[in-house]
Design a protein around this motif. Sequence first.
Motif, PDB file in Angstrom:
ATOM      1  N   VAL A   1       0.833  -1.205   0.000  1.00 39.07           N
ATOM      2  CA  VAL A   1       0.000   0.000   0.000  1.00 39.07           C
ATOM      3  C   VAL A   1       0.870   1.259   0.000  1.00 39.07           C
ATOM      4  CG1 VAL A   1      -1.898   1.227   1.136  1.00 39.07           C
ATOM      5  CG2 VAL A   1      -1.816  -1.273   1.210  1.00 39.07           C
ATOM      6  N   GLN A   2       1.399   1.619   1.158  1.00 36.37           N
ATOM      7  CA  GLN A   2       2.125   2.887   1.278  1.00 36.37           C
ATOM      8  C   GLN A   2       3.406   2.932   0.454  1.00 36.37           C
ATOM      9  OE1 GLN A   2       0.693   1.324   3.865  1.00 36.37           O
ATOM     10  NE2 GLN A   2      -0.250   2.769   5.290  1.00 36.37           N
ATOM     11  N   LEU A   3       4.034   1.779   0.241  1.00 33.17           N
ATOM     12  CA  LEU A   3       5.234   1.767  -0.603  1.00 33.17           C
ATOM     13  C   LEU A   3       4.916   2.260  -2.019  1.00 33.17           C
ATOM     14  CD1 LEU A   3       8.290   0.976  -0.592  1.00 33.17           C
ATOM     15  CD2 LEU A   3       7.584  -1.208  -1.599  1.00 33.17           C
ATOM     16  N   GLY A   4       3.615   2.193  -2.379  1.00 28.42           N
ATOM     17  CA  GLY A   4       3.185   2.663  -3.697  1.00 28.42           C
ATOM     18  C   GLY A   4       3.418   4.146  -3.923  1.00 28.42           C
TER      19      GLY A   4
ATOM     20  N   GLY B   1       4.510  -1.609  -8.787  1.00 26.95           N
ATOM     21  CA  GLY B   1       4.814  -2.749  -9.643  1.00 26.95           C
ATOM     22  C   GLY B   1       6.278  -2.794 -10.030  1.00 26.95           C
ATOM     23  N   SER B   2       6.553  -3.349 -11.186  1.00 26.12           N
ATOM     24  CA  SER B   2       7.946  -3.501 -11.628  1.00 26.12           C
ATOM     25  C   SER B   2       8.520  -2.214 -12.193  1.00 26.12           C
ATOM     26  CB  SER B   2       8.054  -4.627 -12.655  1.00 26.12           C
ATOM     27  OG  SER B   2       7.186  -4.397 -13.733  1.00 26.12           O
ATOM     28  N   GLY B   3       7.664  -1.148 -12.234  1.00 23.91           N
ATOM     29  CA  GLY B   3       8.156   0.162 -12.640  1.00 23.91           C
ATOM     30  C   GLY B   3       8.135   0.361 -14.142  1.00 23.91           C
ATOM     31  N   PRO B   4       8.351   1.585 -14.584  1.00 20.60           N
ATOM     32  CA  PRO B   4       8.274   1.901 -16.016  1.00 20.60           C
ATOM     33  C   PRO B   4       9.337   1.200 -16.847  1.00 20.60           C
ATOM     34  CG  PRO B   4       9.106   3.781 -14.759  1.00 20.60           C
ATOM     35  CD  PRO B   4       8.641   2.777 -13.762  1.00 20.60           C
ATOM     36  N   TRP B   5      10.439   0.802 -16.211  1.00 20.04           N
ATOM     37  CA  TRP B   5      11.504   0.127 -16.953  1.00 20.04           C
ATOM     38  C   TRP B   5      11.729  -1.308 -16.484  1.00 20.04           C
ATOM     39  CZ3 TRP B   5      12.112   4.991 -14.622  1.00 20.04           C
ATOM     40  CH2 TRP B   5      11.980   6.069 -15.516  1.00 20.04           C
ATOM     41  N   GLY B   6      10.846  -1.796 -15.609  1.00 19.30           N
ATOM     42  CA  GLY B   6      11.018  -3.144 -15.078  1.00 19.30           C
ATOM     43  C   GLY B   6      12.094  -3.183 -14.009  1.00 19.30           C
ATOM     44  N   GLY B   7      12.239  -4.321 -13.378  1.00 21.67           N
ATOM     45  CA  GLY B   7      13.319  -4.505 -12.422  1.00 21.67           C
ATOM     46  C   GLY B   7      12.953  -4.290 -10.971  1.00 21.67           C
ATOM     47  N   GLN B   8      11.839  -3.589 -10.698  1.00 19.27           N
ATOM     48  CA  GLN B   8      11.394  -3.416  -9.315  1.00 19.27           C
ATOM     49  C   GLN B   8      10.596  -4.645  -8.877  1.00 19.27           C
ATOM     50  OE1 GLN B   8      10.757   1.430  -9.865  1.00 19.27           O
ATOM     51  NE2 GLN B   8       9.064   0.172  -9.152  1.00 19.27           N
ATOM     52  N   ASP B   9      10.362  -4.756  -7.570  1.00 15.67           N
ATOM     53  CA  ASP B   9       9.537  -5.849  -7.052  1.00 15.67           C
ATOM     54  C   ASP B   9       8.104  -5.652  -7.547  1.00 15.67           C
ATOM     55  OD1 ASP B   9       7.928  -7.561  -5.414  1.00 15.67           O
ATOM     56  OD2 ASP B   9       9.544  -7.611  -3.923  1.00 15.67           O
TER      57      ASP B   9
ATOM     58  N   GLY C   1       7.069   8.574   4.050  1.00 16.62           N
ATOM     59  CA  GLY C   1       5.787   9.230   4.238  1.00 16.62           C
ATOM     60  C   GLY C   1       5.629  10.438   3.337  1.00 16.62           C
ATOM     61  N   LEU C   2       4.535  11.172   3.514  1.00 17.07           N
ATOM     62  CA  LEU C   2       4.249  12.337   2.682  1.00 17.07           C
ATOM     63  C   LEU C   2       5.231  13.479   2.926  1.00 17.07           C
ATOM     64  CD1 LEU C   2       0.338  12.418   2.848  1.00 17.07           C
ATOM     65  CD2 LEU C   2       1.805  11.433   1.079  1.00 17.07           C
ATOM     66  N   ASP C   3       6.025  13.402   4.000  1.00 19.17           N
ATOM     67  CA  ASP C   3       7.067  14.391   4.249  1.00 19.17           C
ATOM     68  C   ASP C   3       8.367  14.034   3.538  1.00 19.17           C
ATOM     69  OD1 ASP C   3       7.653  12.152   5.733  1.00 19.17           O
ATOM     70  OD2 ASP C   3       8.012  13.221   7.622  1.00 19.17           O
ATOM     71  N   ASN C   4       8.317  12.940   2.740  1.00 16.96           N
ATOM     72  CA  ASN C   4       9.484  12.428   2.005  1.00 16.96           C
ATOM     73  C   ASN C   4      10.625  12.010   2.931  1.00 16.96           C
ATOM     74  OD1 ASN C   4       8.268  12.648  -0.516  1.00 16.96           O
ATOM     75  ND2 ASN C   4       8.864  14.797  -0.710  1.00 16.96           N
TER      76      ASN C   4
ATOM     77  N   VAL D   1       0.890   8.106  -6.883  1.00 16.76           N
ATOM     78  CA  VAL D   1       1.427   6.754  -7.009  1.00 16.76           C
ATOM     79  C   VAL D   1       2.737   6.805  -7.783  1.00 16.76           C
ATOM     80  CG1 VAL D   1       0.994   4.440  -7.931  1.00 16.76           C
ATOM     81  CG2 VAL D   1      -0.852   5.718  -6.820  1.00 16.76           C
ATOM     82  N   ALA D   2       3.752   6.191  -7.213  1.00 17.69           N
ATOM     83  CA  ALA D   2       5.110   6.205  -7.777  1.00 17.69           C
ATOM     84  C   ALA D   2       5.582   7.636  -8.034  1.00 17.69           C
ATOM     85  CB  ALA D   2       5.194   5.359  -9.042  1.00 17.69           C
ATOM     86  N   GLY D   3       5.108   8.570  -7.188  1.00 18.77           N
ATOM     87  CA  GLY D   3       5.550   9.959  -7.282  1.00 18.77           C
ATOM     88  C   GLY D   3       4.940  10.754  -8.409  1.00 18.77           C
ATOM     89  N   ASN D   4       4.020  10.161  -9.155  1.00 21.66           N
ATOM     90  CA  ASN D   4       3.422  10.824 -10.313  1.00 21.66           C
ATOM     91  C   ASN D   4       2.202  11.635  -9.881  1.00 21.66           C
ATOM     92  OD1 ASN D   4       2.268  11.614 -12.704  1.00 21.66           O
ATOM     93  ND2 ASN D   4       1.992   9.552 -13.532  1.00 21.66           N
ATOM     94  N   THR D   5       2.340  12.949  -9.838  1.00 15.99           N
ATOM     95  CA  THR D   5       1.248  13.800  -9.349  1.00 15.99           C
ATOM     96  C   THR D   5       0.035  13.797 -10.278  1.00 15.99           C
ATOM     97  OG1 THR D   5       2.354  15.697 -10.370  1.00 15.99           O
ATOM     98  CG2 THR D   5       2.737  15.340  -8.016  1.00 15.99           C
TER      99      THR D   5
END
Length: 334
Positions: free
Chosen positions: A169-172, A177-185, A217-220, A244-248
Amino acid sequence: MVGYLHASFANGAGYTKVADIPDSWDVINLSFGEPTSVTSGDIRFNRCPATECAGVESDADFKAAIAAKQAKGKKVLISIGGQNGQVQLTTTAARDTFVSSVSAIIDKWGLNGLDIDFEGHSLSLNTGDTDFKNPTSPVVVNLISALKTLKAKYGQNFVLTMAPETFFVQLGYQYYGSGPWGGQDPRAGAYLPVIHAMRNDLTLLHVQDYNSGSIMGLDNQYHSMGGADFHVAMTDMLLKGFPVAGNTANMFPPLAASQLAIGMPATTNAGNGYVGPAEVNKALDCLTKLTNCGTYVPRSGAQPNLRGLMTWSINWDQYNGTREFSKNFDSYWP
């Protein structure tokens, strides 16, 4: 207050009969329904045998005690998954089997609903599945479909809760997911599409704020278990929403405070991340009143409608007869 009851295994905490559960507990999650195999979707709830759980009640007494709890206004759910119950609904056949087998458990014991406690490798996102609002991974799509079917079958009073780990959840906020270039969990944030799709049908979300790594958290800033700040920062993300994934341009919308409870271990035996009553109360003060806050101050403001607490577990709270967790809750929210 939500508590898990070790109903199918002993786990070192001793067996607690349903009839002996204190009235402090409002929602009782029978733990656990598990699948016959990872991808079968065929969920079975096997009660703890007397050889493992001394003093276990008969099926008739178990069912009667559930009905007695419900007569007092308590909700009794079947919790699916847990640490050992990996559930991957990879096919529509598994989805349909999930619906029928879960329905059979609910009907047999006269339960109020369902708790989804999928852990481990149950949920993950396929490469290219990057939009939590429009998921394409079969294990996610089929779970959402199954939950919608169960909700429609049992109607408005059907109780649906979820107990994801912070990783899902929060890790999102950082990774999806595996991210835009793959390789993530591929499991990072994998509950987000399920929560989002079910948000209008979700009674309670109680993320497990335990057995967790440090989470931004939201405070980065990274927040770690062991104090009130972790619970405040993690809960605030759900109250405020986050990119999500930092994309505003891709915001996970906030949930209602009345849909949120905070998941905590009842004792040091129950899991990593235990905090004592004083820290529990600091977290509740900060989230509901904006008082007693530590270094993290909620972005969502005071939320007096925060629903409550979830704990693993009723049995551990009963262990040694202390009832520290539930007694503290009763005194905080009389």
